[in-house]
Enzyme design. Structure first.
Site, short mmCIF file in Angstrom:
data_model
loop_
_atom_site.label_atom_id
_atom_site.label_comp_id
_atom_site.label_asym_id
_atom_site.label_seq_id
_atom_site.Cartn_x
_atom_site.Cartn_y
_atom_site.Cartn_z
N HIS A 42 45.57 39.68 46.98
CA HIS A 42 46.10 39.32 45.65
C HIS A 42 45.23 39.91 44.55
O HIS A 42 44.02 39.67 44.54
CB HIS A 42 46.17 37.80 45.49
CG HIS A 42 47.13 37.15 46.44
ND1 HIS A 42 46.80 36.85 47.74
CD2 HIS A 42 48.41 36.75 46.27
CE1 HIS A 42 47.86 36.31 48.35
NE2 HIS A 42 48.85 36.22 47.48
N ASP A 68 49.55 41.36 45.82
CA ASP A 68 50.62 40.60 45.16
C ASP A 68 50.13 40.00 43.85
O ASP A 68 48.94 39.75 43.66
CB ASP A 68 51.09 39.44 46.05
CG ASP A 68 52.02 39.88 47.16
OD1 ASP A 68 52.11 41.09 47.42
OD2 ASP A 68 52.64 39.00 47.79
#
Length: 229
Positions: free
Chosen positions: A192, A47
């Site tokens: 991430h 993400d």
């Protein structure tokens, strides 16, 4: 009767809170939270990217290891570094929409949500030519209209089975250890490659953890796959 309606009201409020804040809650529409079946497969997702340092390193590792993942790219970062998203697509990775601004969506109007998701989609299409088929809400927070709006854009809403708090930067070894301890058959792992609030945020620990995670999962007999449409 008053007690009953108070209890019912609390239950409804509790349900709404669960729908808003729990990433895998089906209260506000269906969410993909793990892969179907019980095969030893895992889906790795990233993400908040792209990010010039971390995403580049992650793409290099994935290319070397022959593994494909899903990048839930953030529109305003895509706009800054479109070439990284283009490379991800050319390398065979799946691109998902993470919206444009990375603001929590559970208290936003339908018009705001539609604008955010549409802008995010447009940046990904402009950068890569690929129209994303998946959407993940920032922090997983949703309202009753987030999933239907994503669906109207042709995007399936995705949660995750395992988050390892890599964004808190506990160290590459800790990130890898949490991932290897937590993954089970069908897991969707959240990592991430960018920072939703700071375009220049440091995600190099996650990049350094990735080879350890891939190696450890392979040794345990896992295969890697992208998300089903």
């Amino acid at each position: 009767a008053m007690i009953y309606s108070a209890v019912a009201g609390l239950a409804a409020a509790g349900l709404a809170a669960h729908g808003a804040w729990h990433r895998n809650s089906a209260v506000f529409g269906p969410v993909l939270t793990r892969l179907p079946g019980d095969e030893p497969v895992v889906s790795i997702t990233f993400d908040d990217g792209p990010n010039p340092r971390a995403t580049t390193r992650i793409l290099d590792v994935l290319r070397r290891e022959g593994v494909h993942v899903t990048f839930f790219a953030l529109g305003r970062h895509v706009e800054r570094w479109p070439e990284l998203v283009r490379r991800a697509a050319l390398d065979g990775h799946q691109l998902g929409n993470h919206g444009y601004f990375h603001r929590k969506l559970h208290r936003r109007s339908p018009a705001y949500v539609r604008d955010d998701l549409t802008r995010g989609t447009e940046q990904i299409v402009r950068a890569s030519g690929v129209r994303p088929r998946h959407f993940r809400a920032p922090h997983g927070f949703r309202s009753p209209w987030v999933t239907p709006i994503a669906a109207s854009l042709g995007q399936r809403t995705v949660g995750w089975s395992l988050g390892v708090w890599d964004s808190a930067r506990p160290g590459a070894d800790v990130i890898a250890e949490r991932a290897l301890e937590g993954v089970s058959a069908g897991s969707i792992l959240l990592l991430h490659d960018g920072d939703g609030y700071d375009p220049d945020g440091d995600r190099m620990q996650t990049a350094e953890a990735l080879p350890i995670i891939l190696d450890g999962l392979r040794r345990r007999g896992f295969r890697f796959t992208t998300l089903p449409d």
